[in-house]
Design a protein around this motif. Structure first.
Motif, PDB file in Angstrom:
ATOM      1  N   VAL A   1     -23.932   8.886  13.857  1.00 33.72           N
ATOM      2  CA  VAL A   1     -22.677   9.549  14.203  1.00 33.72           C
ATOM      3  C   VAL A   1     -22.250  10.453  13.057  1.00 33.72           C
ATOM      4  O   VAL A   1     -22.569  10.207  11.897  1.00 33.72           O
ATOM      5  CB  VAL A   1     -21.570   8.522  14.510  1.00 33.72           C
ATOM      6  N   LEU A   2     -21.536  11.501  13.401  1.00 34.73           N
ATOM      7  CA  LEU A   2     -20.966  12.402  12.414  1.00 34.73           C
ATOM      8  C   LEU A   2     -19.603  11.852  12.023  1.00 34.73           C
ATOM      9  O   LEU A   2     -18.715  11.688  12.867  1.00 34.73           O
ATOM     10  CB  LEU A   2     -20.829  13.817  12.987  1.00 34.73           C
ATOM     11  N   LEU A   3     -19.431  11.539  10.755  1.00 36.24           N
ATOM     12  CA  LEU A   3     -18.204  10.907  10.271  1.00 36.24           C
ATOM     13  C   LEU A   3     -17.103  11.930  10.038  1.00 36.24           C
ATOM     14  O   LEU A   3     -17.350  13.026   9.544  1.00 36.24           O
ATOM     15  CB  LEU A   3     -18.480  10.152   8.973  1.00 36.24           C
ATOM     16  N   ASP A   4     -15.880  11.533  10.374  1.00 40.01           N
ATOM     17  CA  ASP A   4     -14.713  12.371  10.144  1.00 40.01           C
ATOM     18  C   ASP A   4     -14.023  12.014   8.835  1.00 40.01           C
ATOM     19  O   ASP A   4     -13.274  12.815   8.280  1.00 40.01           O
ATOM     20  CB  ASP A   4     -13.692  12.187  11.273  1.00 40.01           C
ATOM     21  N   LYS A   5     -14.240  10.787   8.370  1.00 41.37           N
ATOM     22  CA  LYS A   5     -13.525  10.310   7.194  1.00 41.37           C
ATOM     23  C   LYS A   5     -14.399   9.303   6.444  1.00 41.37           C
ATOM     24  O   LYS A   5     -15.074   8.483   7.054  1.00 41.37           O
ATOM     25  CB  LYS A   5     -12.214   9.645   7.624  1.00 41.37           C
ATOM     26  N   LEU A   6     -14.347   9.372   5.122  1.00 40.56           N
ATOM     27  CA  LEU A   6     -15.053   8.432   4.253  1.00 40.56           C
ATOM     28  C   LEU A   6     -14.133   8.098   3.092  1.00 40.56           C
ATOM     29  O   LEU A   6     -13.590   9.005   2.449  1.00 40.56           O
ATOM     30  CB  LEU A   6     -16.342   9.063   3.721  1.00 40.56           C
ATOM     31  N   GLN A   7     -13.941   6.820   2.865  1.00 40.54           N
ATOM     32  CA  GLN A   7     -13.054   6.396   1.793  1.00 40.54           C
ATOM     33  C   GLN A   7     -13.617   5.156   1.113  1.00 40.54           C
ATOM     34  O   GLN A   7     -13.952   4.182   1.781  1.00 40.54           O
ATOM     35  CB  GLN A   7     -11.673   6.077   2.366  1.00 40.54           C
ATOM     36  N   ASP A   8     -13.739   5.193  -0.209  1.00 45.72           N
ATOM     37  CA  ASP A   8     -14.082   4.001  -0.975  1.00 45.72           C
ATOM     38  C   ASP A   8     -12.770   3.356  -1.392  1.00 45.72           C
ATOM     39  O   ASP A   8     -11.841   4.033  -1.839  1.00 45.72           O
ATOM     40  CB  ASP A   8     -14.909   4.353  -2.214  1.00 45.72           C
ATOM     41  N   SER A   9     -12.704   2.046  -1.224  1.00 45.62           N
ATOM     42  CA  SER A   9     -11.454   1.338  -1.466  1.00 45.62           C
ATOM     43  C   SER A   9     -11.732   0.032  -2.199  1.00 45.62           C
ATOM     44  O   SER A   9     -12.670  -0.679  -1.856  1.00 45.62           O
ATOM     45  CB  SER A   9     -10.793   1.058  -0.115  1.00 45.62           C
ATOM     46  N   PRO A  10     -10.916  -0.297  -3.211  1.00 43.83           N
ATOM     47  CA  PRO A  10     -11.093  -1.586  -3.874  1.00 43.83           C
ATOM     48  C   PRO A  10     -10.793  -2.705  -2.890  1.00 43.83           C
ATOM     49  O   PRO A  10      -9.880  -2.590  -2.072  1.00 43.83           O
ATOM     50  CB  PRO A  10     -10.087  -1.553  -5.020  1.00 43.83           C
ATOM     51  N   GLY A  11     -11.592  -3.768  -2.943  1.00 40.35           N
ATOM     52  CA  GLY A  11     -11.401  -4.868  -2.008  1.00 40.35           C
ATOM     53  C   GLY A  11     -11.961  -6.170  -2.534  1.00 40.35           C
ATOM     54  O   GLY A  11     -12.160  -6.353  -3.734  1.00 40.35           O
ATOM     55  N   GLY A  12     -12.264  -7.042  -1.617  1.00 43.96           N
ATOM     56  CA  GLY A  12     -12.731  -8.382  -1.945  1.00 43.96           C
ATOM     57  C   GLY A  12     -11.560  -9.353  -1.861  1.00 43.96           C
ATOM     58  O   GLY A  12     -10.462  -9.052  -2.328  1.00 43.96           O
ATOM     59  N   ILE A  13     -11.801 -10.505  -1.269  1.00 41.96           N
ATOM     60  CA  ILE A  13     -10.717 -11.464  -1.031  1.00 41.96           C
ATOM     61  C   ILE A  13     -10.096 -11.947  -2.338  1.00 41.96           C
ATOM     62  O   ILE A  13      -8.880 -11.957  -2.487  1.00 41.96           O
ATOM     63  CB  ILE A  13     -11.247 -12.662  -0.222  1.00 41.96           C
ATOM     64  N   GLY A  14     -10.930 -12.362  -3.294  1.00 41.31           N
ATOM     65  CA  GLY A  14     -10.395 -12.854  -4.563  1.00 41.31           C
ATOM     66  C   GLY A  14      -9.586 -11.794  -5.282  1.00 41.31           C
ATOM     67  O   GLY A  14      -8.486 -12.054  -5.779  1.00 41.31           O
ATOM     68  N   ALA A  15     -10.116 -10.585  -5.327  1.00 42.78           N
ATOM     69  CA  ALA A  15      -9.416  -9.490  -6.007  1.00 42.78           C
ATOM     70  C   ALA A  15      -8.134  -9.110  -5.281  1.00 42.78           C
ATOM     71  O   ALA A  15      -7.118  -8.816  -5.921  1.00 42.78           O
ATOM     72  CB  ALA A  15     -10.343  -8.280  -6.127  1.00 42.78           C
ATOM     73  N   ASN A  16      -8.150  -9.121  -3.943  1.00 46.09           N
ATOM     74  CA  ASN A  16      -6.936  -8.791  -3.190  1.00 46.09           C
ATOM     75  C   ASN A  16      -5.834  -9.821  -3.433  1.00 46.09           C
ATOM     76  O   ASN A  16      -4.665  -9.458  -3.604  1.00 46.09           O
ATOM     77  CB  ASN A  16      -7.241  -8.697  -1.692  1.00 46.09           C
ATOM     78  N   ILE A  17      -6.198 -11.105  -3.450  1.00 52.76           N
ATOM     79  CA  ILE A  17      -5.200 -12.148  -3.716  1.00 52.76           C
ATOM     80  C   ILE A  17      -4.682 -12.010  -5.145  1.00 52.76           C
ATOM     81  O   ILE A  17      -3.484 -12.148  -5.402  1.00 52.76           O
ATOM     82  CB  ILE A  17      -5.789 -13.555  -3.473  1.00 52.76           C
ATOM     83  N   ALA A  18      -5.580 -11.717  -6.083  1.00 51.32           N
ATOM     84  CA  ALA A  18      -5.178 -11.554  -7.485  1.00 51.32           C
ATOM     85  C   ALA A  18      -4.196 -10.395  -7.630  1.00 51.32           C
ATOM     86  O   ALA A  18      -3.165 -10.519  -8.304  1.00 51.32           O
ATOM     87  CB  ALA A  18      -6.400 -11.322  -8.365  1.00 51.32           C
ATOM     88  N   SER A  19      -4.494  -9.281  -7.006  1.00 55.94           N
ATOM     89  CA  SER A  19      -3.629  -8.106  -7.080  1.00 55.94           C
ATOM     90  C   SER A  19      -2.247  -8.408  -6.504  1.00 55.94           C
ATOM     91  O   SER A  19      -1.221  -8.112  -7.125  1.00 55.94           O
ATOM     92  CB  SER A  19      -4.278  -6.942  -6.321  1.00 55.94           C
ATOM     93  N   ALA A  20      -2.207  -9.014  -5.324  1.00 54.83           N
ATOM     94  CA  ALA A  20      -0.921  -9.337  -4.686  1.00 54.83           C
ATOM     95  C   ALA A  20      -0.138 -10.345  -5.520  1.00 54.83           C
ATOM     96  O   ALA A  20       1.079 -10.193  -5.697  1.00 54.83           O
ATOM     97  CB  ALA A  20      -1.169  -9.879  -3.276  1.00 54.83           C
ATOM     98  N   SER A  21      -0.825 -11.356  -6.057  1.00 52.13           N
ATOM     99  CA  SER A  21      -0.151 -12.370  -6.887  1.00 52.13           C
ATOM    100  C   SER A  21       0.460 -11.746  -8.132  1.00 52.13           C
ATOM    101  O   SER A  21       1.584 -12.069  -8.519  1.00 52.13           O
ATOM    102  CB  SER A  21      -1.135 -13.472  -7.289  1.00 52.13           C
ATOM    103  N   ALA A  22      -0.283 -10.853  -8.765  1.00 52.62           N
ATOM    104  CA  ALA A  22       0.222 -10.191  -9.971  1.00 52.62           C
ATOM    105  C   ALA A  22       1.444  -9.334  -9.643  1.00 52.62           C
ATOM    106  O   ALA A  22       2.415  -9.306 -10.400  1.00 52.62           O
ATOM    107  CB  ALA A  22      -0.876  -9.344 -10.611  1.00 52.62           C
ATOM    108  N   GLN A  23       1.406  -8.658  -8.510  1.00 49.05           N
ATOM    109  CA  GLN A  23       2.541  -7.821  -8.119  1.00 49.05           C
ATOM    110  C   GLN A  23       3.778  -8.656  -7.764  1.00 49.05           C
ATOM    111  O   GLN A  23       4.892  -8.144  -7.780  1.00 49.05           O
ATOM    112  CB  GLN A  23       2.144  -6.918  -6.963  1.00 49.05           C
TER     113      GLN A  23
END
Length: 182
Positions: free
Chosen positions: A40-62
């Motif tokens: 398929v021809l893509l309309d959008k491409l985005q690299d995004s920080p993720g991962g469950i442990g990192a997401n919980i860490a980020s939210a907890s810190a905030q």
């Protein structure tokens, strides 16, 4: 902020999110499923920080906590780890592997149907992620989805060291045995 130290064990990933304006149902022919091949021809491409442990860490810190993140990344995630550290996440125990950082790659169509794949990469190089250093301390260990073998080891360590545990297998639930889930 609580007095109990929060130790977050889980994936740290770089997600690649892609979209195309078409529909998979227009491309998949039921009589040709044995030779399925899509491009398929893509309309959008985005690299995004993720991962469950990192997401919980980020939210907890905030939210004002100072969580400790325990996970494995490749050297390609150095800026991501620095970003988490700048939020107040303790990243001293993040293991740097020679393998690339884990990555979830997904393509979403116009109807929000998805085809994705997860590359574990550095997440599979997690033997150094022991909980022994926290034995006897006032900690809450959160084990979220990451390398199934390491998850099993960390649960055993929580039992061995009498550590409080919050267990969320998340997307690894289908990769774990019934015994591990119990």
């Amino acid at each position: 902020m609580s007095n109990t130290q929060l130790i977050l064990c889980g994936s740290i990933a770089i997600d690649r999110i892609m979209n195309f304006s078409g529909r998979y149902q227009d491309l998949i022919h039921p009589d040709k499923l044995e030779v399925l091949s899509l491009s398929v021809l893509l309309d959008k491409l985005q690299d995004s920080p993720g991962g469950i442990g990192a997401n919980i860490a980020s939210a907890s810190a905030q939210l004002g906590e100072s969580p400790i993140l325990l996970g494995a990344v490749g050297h390609d995630a150095k800026s991501y780890i620095e970003q988490l550290s700048s939020l107040g996440v303790e990243t001293e125990f993040v293991h740097y592997s020679d393998l690339p950082t884990a990555s979830f790659n997904v393509i979403t169509d116009a109807q929000n149907n998805q085809i994705g794949g997860f590359y574990p990469g550095a997440m599979s190089d997690a033997e150094s992620l022991s909980l022994a250093r926290w034995a006897g301390q006032d900690v809450l260990i959160v084990i979220s989805a990451h390398d199934p073998t390491t998850m099993r080891t960390q649960v055993s360590e929580c039992q061995q060291y009498g550590l409080r545990l919050l267990y969320d297998p998340g997307q690894q639930v289908s990769s774990l045995s019934v015994e591990d889930l119990r």
